[in-house]
Every structure is written in structure tokens, then in C-alpha cells.
Design a protein around this motif. Structure first.
Motif: not given
Length: 320
Positions: A37-41, A63-70, A94-101
Motif C-alpha cells: 500500500i503506498y502512502v504519500r508522506h 512523489d506520486l510518480a513513484d506509485v505504479p498505476p492502479g 485507488s485513494i483513501f484519504d487519512a487526512t485528520c478530520p
């Protein structure tokens, strides 16, 4: 007396609801979709947590370029700019947003007021991912101030429609001082209905204010990148106590405890309790015999998980 005899534990300390939720999102995504699972930051600013999730199959990227398609991608608890959201969608992740509410609440407020023609002054630390995410909700019109001196220099295009927002993990006292300077310069500025500094940051700082006068030394468990942990150490020092921040028990130094009778111990909102317990054991090895928990606010806040990661409800039985 050369060794500490008592440890006083701040209450509350450690994980907040936003951090709990962010870590659970990554763990649930790993369980449901498998590694990687890829996590940005960094999902939260804590070395132990990040390494633990790496071992389970999370890959942290900037960098999102480091995440493979799909691939499945999780946004960190600090939030991301609109540009990052749009790029992630365009790349088909496929995106899941873990930003604090509580950070999302600030983003929503910025978007709403921007539509009404507002410019913004943001109180925060330059370069912090939360600040970059909030400022990145708009293409322009957000002016960052880091201290009172910055307030005098800021030049909004107009002052009729001006609002102030705050990074959620600041020192409550520093933010109040900067807010006062902002109000003095822009008396008609619009302020948030509830302050942007989050409940957990406020509660942990309040606990350190109660703790510090009762101890000879304050130890804060937290990683160097953690804004709210750094603020706890600074606050204890400002209250006249020697204060150190450690990422783990290994960083404790015996000489800090020379002549110290009572040690105050707390942890930033991204630091797990397992690290606090390890610090307690290390201080006990130096001579401490008692551990006492302070009275404090019990936090009951819990944030829901994103739809695709909630536990499946058991199938309904009987009549629909």
C-alpha cells in the motif's frame, strides 16, 4: 539525591483520534488489498509507527510518480493540496484519504470562504506538510505568517474580506499571541467559529502546564518531525524546566537525571504508548520506583473510517 524516585505521567498524552484513524486506515488497507500500500508522506510524524507500517508492507513516497498505476494510495493525516489530489485521481489510483478530520474542517472552511471572495492569513510553520496542504487548497490568496514580525509584513490585496486560519498543531500560547497581532492589524478579520488548533494539541499542552511545576525534569516522547511534540518540549522549557524530546528510550541520557527527584513524562499525539512504557522502564532502571498518573481530561473523540475500509456489517437475518 542522584537518581529519580518518581515518574509523573501527563494525562492525556500520546495518540489522538486523528492519528489512531490514520494508522488504522493503512492497516485496514493492507489487510483488505494486500501489500504494498503506498502512502504519500509519513502517515504520522513518528519513526516507530512508520517503520512498523513499512514492515507490514506500506511504502512511503513523496512523489506520486513513484506509485505504479492502479495501486492503492493513502494520503497522510496532515492533508494534501488540491494539486496532489487531482494528480492522484488523474493517475487512476485507488485513494483513501487519512487526512485528520480536524484538518479537513480547515480545508472546507478555506474553500467555502474563497468562493465568497476571501483572502486568508494562515498562522503556521513554513514547509510543514499540513501547512502546504492547507495553502494548496487555493492557487493564491493565502499568506503564511510564522510569528508576530511576519504579521507586520503581510500585504493582502484587500482587507474587506480577510479570514485567519491556523495549523492545528501549534503552541496554543504562540498562536494566541500571533492571532492578537493579526486582529490588531486587521480588526475586521474573520476568525473561525471554533479555534483551528485541535483538541488533542490543546489538551496535551494544558497537561504539560499542570505537570511542569510539579517535576524537576520533563521528557517528551516524540519524533523530531512532529510539530505538536516539539511544542510540548518548548512549553516545558518555557515554564522553567529542563526538557528533552526523545524518539525512543535509547536516547535517554543518565546525566539528565542527576539530582532529579521527580520526572514528568508525556508524549506527542503521534507517539505510541509502547514507547512511553519503554521510557518508563529505562527511567526505572536509573532508580525510579514509583509511577503516578496525573488527573486529566479523558478523551473520547473517535473519527469514522472511510467507506471502503469500514468493517463489513454481518448479513441481516429475518425480514428486511
Amino acid at each position: 539525591m542522584n537518581a529519580p524516585h518518581e515518574i509523573l505521567l501527563a494525562e492525556p498524552r500520546g495518540f489522538c483520534a486523528g492519528v489512531d484513524r490514520a494508522i488504522e486506515i493503512v492497516e485496514r488497507a493492507l489487510a483488505k488489498f494486500g501489500a504494498p500500500i503506498y502512502v504519500r508522506h509519513e502517515i504520522v510524524h513518528n519513526t516507530y509507527v512508520v517503520n512498523d507500517l513499512k514492515a507490514k508492507g506500506a511504502i512511503f513516497i513523496e512523489d506520486l510518480a513513484d506509485v505504479p498505476p492502479g495501486a492503492t494510495l493513502v494520503f497522510s493525516a496532515h492533508g494534501v493540496s488540491r494539486a496532489v489530489q487531482e494528480e492522484a485521481r488523474a493517475r487512476g489510483f485507488s485513494i483513501f484519504d487519512a487526512t485528520c478530520p480536524l484538518v479537513t474542517k480547515v480545508h472546507v472552511e478555506v474553500a467555502k470562504l474563497a468562493k465568497e471572495g476571501y483572502e486568508f492569513i494562515m498562522i503556521g510553520h513554513k514547509g510543514h506538510p499540513e501547512v502546504e496542504g492547507t495553502m494548496g487548497q487555493l492557487d493564491s490568496g493565502i499568506h503564511l505568517v510564522e510569528d508576530v514580525a511576519d504579521v507586520a509584513r503581510v500585504q493582502p490585496a484587500q482587507t474587506e474580506k480577510l479570514a485567519v486560519v491556523t495549523q492545528t498543531t501549534l503552541s496554543v500560547d504562540d498562536a494566541a499571541e500571533i492571532s492578537a497581532a493579526v486582529r490588531a492589524r486587521f480588526p475586521s478579520i474573520r476568525e473561525p467559529k471554533q479555534q483551528d488548533i485541535c483538541y488533542a494539541t490543546q489538551n496535551r499542552q494544558d497537561a504539560v502546564k499542570l505537570l511542569s511545576p510539579q517535576v524537576d525534569l520533563v521528557i517528551v516522547v516524540g519524533s523530531p518531525t512532529s510539530s505538536n511534540s516539539n511544542r510540548l518540549r518548548e512549553l516545558a522549557a518555557r515554564l522553567g524546566r529542563p526538557a528533552y524530546m526523545v524518539d525512543s528510550a535509547d536516547e535517554l541520557r543518565a546525566e539528565w537525571f542527576q539530582g532529579v527527584s521527580r520526572v514528568g513524562l508525556t508524549a506527542g499525539a503521534s507517539a505510541p504508548e509502547v514507547l512511553v512504557q519503554a521510557v518508563i522502564e529505562r527511567i526505572k532502571a536509573l532508580g525510579a520506583v514509583a509511577v503516578r498518573k496525573m488527573e486529566g481530561i479523558e478523551e473520547t473523540v473517535k473519527f469514522p473510517l472511510p467507506k471502503g475500509l469500514r468493517l463489513e456489517a454481518p448479513p441481516a437475518t429475518g425480514m428486511a
